[in-house]
Design a protein around this motif. Structure first.
Motif, PDB file in Angstrom:
ATOM      1  N   VAL A   3       0.953  -1.127   0.074  1.00 50.93           N
ATOM      2  CA  VAL A   3      -0.080   0.062  -0.136  1.00 50.93           C
ATOM      3  C   VAL A   3       0.883   1.161   0.102  1.00 50.93           C
ATOM      4  CG1 VAL A   3      -1.547   1.374   1.307  1.00 50.93           C
ATOM      5  CG2 VAL A   3      -1.704  -1.331   1.164  1.00 50.93           C
ATOM      6  N   ASP A   4       0.616   2.120  -1.147  1.00 52.93           N
ATOM      7  CA  ASP A   4       1.567   3.251  -1.147  1.00 52.93           C
ATOM      8  C   ASP A   4       0.807   4.578  -0.708  1.00 52.93           C
ATOM      9  OD1 ASP A   4      -0.073   4.275  -3.263  1.00 52.93           O
ATOM     10  OD2 ASP A   4       1.297   3.769  -4.740  1.00 52.93           O
ATOM     11  N   GLU A   5       1.901   5.641  -0.610  1.00 53.94           N
ATOM     12  CA  GLU A   5       1.011   6.923  -0.060  1.00 53.94           C
ATOM     13  C   GLU A   5      -0.164   7.037  -0.735  1.00 53.94           C
ATOM     14  OE1 GLU A   5       2.456  11.322   0.977  1.00 53.94           O
ATOM     15  OE2 GLU A   5       3.769  10.275  -0.528  1.00 53.94           O
ATOM     16  N   LEU A   6      -0.519   7.205  -2.023  1.00 52.20           N
ATOM     17  CA  LEU A   6      -1.587   7.541  -2.738  1.00 52.20           C
ATOM     18  C   LEU A   6      -2.836   6.465  -2.192  1.00 52.20           C
ATOM     19  CD1 LEU A   6      -3.220   9.117  -4.254  1.00 52.20           C
ATOM     20  CD2 LEU A   6      -2.528   7.553  -6.270  1.00 52.20           C
ATOM     21  N   ASP A   7      -2.269   5.314  -1.948  1.00 53.61           N
ATOM     22  CA  ASP A   7      -3.498   4.485  -1.588  1.00 53.61           C
ATOM     23  C   ASP A   7      -3.800   4.788   0.044  1.00 53.61           C
ATOM     24  OD1 ASP A   7      -3.126   2.590  -3.643  1.00 53.61           O
ATOM     25  OD2 ASP A   7      -1.726   1.347  -2.958  1.00 53.61           O
ATOM     26  N   THR A   8      -2.901   5.059   0.733  1.00 53.53           N
ATOM     27  CA  THR A   8      -3.411   5.709   2.139  1.00 53.53           C
ATOM     28  C   THR A   8      -3.997   6.858   2.058  1.00 53.53           C
ATOM     29  OG1 THR A   8      -1.166   6.771   2.622  1.00 53.53           O
ATOM     30  CG2 THR A   8      -1.462   4.135   3.164  1.00 53.53           C
ATOM     31  N   ARG A   9      -3.858   7.833   1.391  1.00 47.02           N
ATOM     32  CA  ARG A   9      -4.570   8.888   1.214  1.00 47.02           C
ATOM     33  C   ARG A   9      -6.009   8.774   0.506  1.00 47.02           C
ATOM     34  NH1 ARG A   9      -1.440  12.199  -2.971  1.00 47.02           N
ATOM     35  NH2 ARG A   9      -3.345  13.593  -2.678  1.00 47.02           N
ATOM     36  N   ILE A  10      -6.201   7.687  -0.328  1.00 42.19           N
ATOM     37  CA  ILE A  10      -7.634   7.105  -0.587  1.00 42.19           C
ATOM     38  C   ILE A  10      -8.153   6.560   0.464  1.00 42.19           C
ATOM     39  CG2 ILE A  10      -8.665   5.614  -2.151  1.00 42.19           C
ATOM     40  CD1 ILE A  10      -6.497   6.018  -4.197  1.00 42.19           C
ATOM     41  N   LEU A  11      -7.680   5.797   1.325  1.00 45.79           N
ATOM     42  CA  LEU A  11      -8.127   5.167   2.345  1.00 45.79           C
ATOM     43  C   LEU A  11      -8.806   6.006   3.303  1.00 45.79           C
ATOM     44  CD1 LEU A  11      -6.017   1.932   2.531  1.00 45.79           C
ATOM     45  CD2 LEU A  11      -8.239   2.120   1.811  1.00 45.79           C
ATOM     46  N   ARG A  12      -7.808   6.960   3.608  1.00 48.46           N
ATOM     47  CA  ARG A  12      -8.189   8.118   4.755  1.00 48.46           C
ATOM     48  C   ARG A  12      -9.577   8.877   4.135  1.00 48.46           C
ATOM     49  NH1 ARG A  12      -3.156  11.625   6.304  1.00 48.46           N
ATOM     50  NH2 ARG A  12      -5.012  12.697   7.362  1.00 48.46           N
ATOM     51  N   LEU A  13      -9.459   9.166   3.103  1.00 51.94           N
ATOM     52  CA  LEU A  13     -10.758  10.072   2.610  1.00 51.94           C
ATOM     53  C   LEU A  13     -11.911   9.184   2.660  1.00 51.94           C
ATOM     54  CD1 LEU A  13      -9.746  12.114  -0.469  1.00 51.94           C
ATOM     55  CD2 LEU A  13     -10.560  12.951   1.707  1.00 51.94           C
ATOM     56  N   LEU A  14     -11.618   7.755   2.468  1.00 51.91           N
ATOM     57  CA  LEU A  14     -13.137   6.999   2.394  1.00 51.91           C
ATOM     58  C   LEU A  14     -13.362   6.884   3.649  1.00 51.91           C
ATOM     59  CD1 LEU A  14     -11.705   3.865   0.000  1.00 51.91           C
ATOM     60  CD2 LEU A  14     -13.728   5.609  -0.395  1.00 51.91           C
ATOM     61  N   ILE A  15     -12.710   6.784   4.864  1.00 48.24           N
ATOM     62  CA  ILE A  15     -13.071   6.859   6.140  1.00 48.24           C
ATOM     63  C   ILE A  15     -13.249   8.017   6.785  1.00 48.24           C
ATOM     64  CG2 ILE A  15     -11.912   6.242   8.602  1.00 48.24           C
ATOM     65  CD1 ILE A  15     -10.095   4.330   7.342  1.00 48.24           C
ATOM     66  N   GLU A  16     -12.876   9.128   6.167  1.00 51.61           N
ATOM     67  CA  GLU A  16     -13.152  10.351   6.804  1.00 51.61           C
ATOM     68  C   GLU A  16     -14.272  11.019   6.077  1.00 51.61           C
ATOM     69  OE1 GLU A  16      -9.700  12.437   6.006  1.00 51.61           O
ATOM     70  OE2 GLU A  16      -8.569  11.897   8.110  1.00 51.61           O
ATOM     71  N   GLN A  17     -14.537  10.905   4.669  1.00 54.38           N
ATOM     72  CA  GLN A  17     -15.688  11.365   3.825  1.00 54.38           C
ATOM     73  C   GLN A  17     -16.337  10.178   3.386  1.00 54.38           C
ATOM     74  OE1 GLN A  17     -14.538  14.939   1.799  1.00 54.38           O
ATOM     75  NE2 GLN A  17     -12.762  15.085   3.077  1.00 54.38           N
ATOM     76  N   PRO A  18     -17.083   9.267   3.893  1.00 57.67           N
ATOM     77  CA  PRO A  18     -17.576   8.260   3.087  1.00 57.67           C
ATOM     78  C   PRO A  18     -18.661   8.263   2.190  1.00 57.67           C
ATOM     79  CG  PRO A  18     -18.443   8.226   5.383  1.00 57.67           C
ATOM     80  CD  PRO A  18     -17.452   9.344   5.191  1.00 57.67           C
ATOM     81  N   ARG A  19     -19.310   9.160   2.310  1.00 54.62           N
ATOM     82  CA  ARG A  19     -20.221   9.780   1.311  1.00 54.62           C
ATOM     83  C   ARG A  19     -19.968  10.577  -0.154  1.00 54.62           C
ATOM     84  NH1 ARG A  19     -26.164   9.972   3.807  1.00 54.62           N
ATOM     85  NH2 ARG A  19     -26.140   7.789   4.425  1.00 54.62           N
ATOM     86  N   THR A  20     -18.935  10.746  -0.198  1.00 54.35           N
ATOM     87  CA  THR A  20     -18.215  11.524  -1.286  1.00 54.35           C
ATOM     88  C   THR A  20     -18.236  10.790  -2.546  1.00 54.35           C
ATOM     89  OG1 THR A  20     -17.109  12.933   0.341  1.00 54.35           O
ATOM     90  CG2 THR A  20     -16.331  13.048  -2.112  1.00 54.35           C
ATOM     91  N   SER A  21     -18.277  11.408  -3.682  1.00 56.34           N
ATOM     92  CA  SER A  21     -18.445  10.769  -5.022  1.00 56.34           C
ATOM     93  C   SER A  21     -16.910  10.335  -5.141  1.00 56.34           C
ATOM     94  CB  SER A  21     -19.211  11.498  -6.026  1.00 56.34           C
ATOM     95  OG  SER A  21     -18.304  12.727  -6.383  1.00 56.34           O
ATOM     96  N   VAL A  22     -16.760   9.367  -6.124  1.00 58.07           N
ATOM     97  CA  VAL A  22     -15.149   9.112  -6.905  1.00 58.07           C
ATOM     98  C   VAL A  22     -14.741  10.347  -7.433  1.00 58.07           C
ATOM     99  CG1 VAL A  22     -14.335   7.593  -8.534  1.00 58.07           C
ATOM    100  CG2 VAL A  22     -16.122   6.714  -7.003  1.00 58.07           C
ATOM    101  N   ARG A  23     -15.623  11.091  -8.281  1.00 56.36           N
ATOM    102  CA  ARG A  23     -15.293  12.237  -8.788  1.00 56.36           C
ATOM    103  C   ARG A  23     -14.729  13.430  -7.700  1.00 56.36           C
ATOM    104  NH1 ARG A  23     -18.857  15.012 -13.292  1.00 56.36           N
ATOM    105  NH2 ARG A  23     -18.697  12.833 -13.741  1.00 56.36           N
TER     106      ARG A  23
END
Length: 158
Positions: A3-23
């Motif tokens: 898991v690289d830095e971009l992956d962890t940034r993605i995962l953080r957003l998924l946890i912190e803002q779960p209702r946000t769109s992919v866009r």
């Protein structure tokens, strides 16, 4: 799986803002939507992301009592008992473990009398030798992975 830095940034957003769109995630991260979608697909395929549904509260569903029930199983009957546990709706998790007992379950109940009924049901399952129950008084640290993701992200950024 790395898991690289971009992956962890993605995962953080998924946890912190779960209702946000992919866009919107792509915009916030400064990456192309296709790049983000490819990363999400890989994280799901590799088992890092295991679900996207809502987190529910057993207490709000009328089951505020939480207990951990340790179950000792007759040798050779672990799978059979595990299958039987899956049929008990009040068991929300079950793990085979080392130490004092063979299984530990997370059980929710409407009240203490209901908890006793569930425990009696568990004791009567074929292959169950004995149980030991611990009632949770208060949640001190809720289930979380964000601190772990942050730590992995710091390590990946080095």
């Amino acid at each position: 799986m790395a898991v690289d830095e971009l992956d962890t940034r993605i995962l953080r957003l998924l946890i912190e803002q779960p209702r946000t769109s992919v866009r919107e995630y792509a915009r916030l991260l400064g990456v192309a939507r296709g790049t983000l979608q490819a990363r999400l697909d890989r994280l799901e395929r590799d088992g890092v992301i295991t679900g996207t549904g809502p987190t529910l509260s057993a207490a709000a569903l009328g089951h505020p009592v939480l207990a951990f029930v340790h179950i000792e199983v007759t040798q050779g009957h672990l799978d059979e008992v595990g299958d039987a546990l899956a049929a008990v709706p009040e068991i929300v998790e079950a793990f085979s473990v080392t130490g004092g007992g063979d299984l530990i379950t997370r059980v929710v109940a409407r009240d203490n009398a209901h908890l006793e009924d569930v425990i009696q049901k568990l004791i009567s399952l074929p292959g169950v030798v004995r149980t030991r129950t611990e009632v949770a008084l208060r949640e001190r640290v809720p289930h979380r992975l964000l601190p772990l993701v942050r730590s992995i992200g710091r390590t990946a950024a080095r």
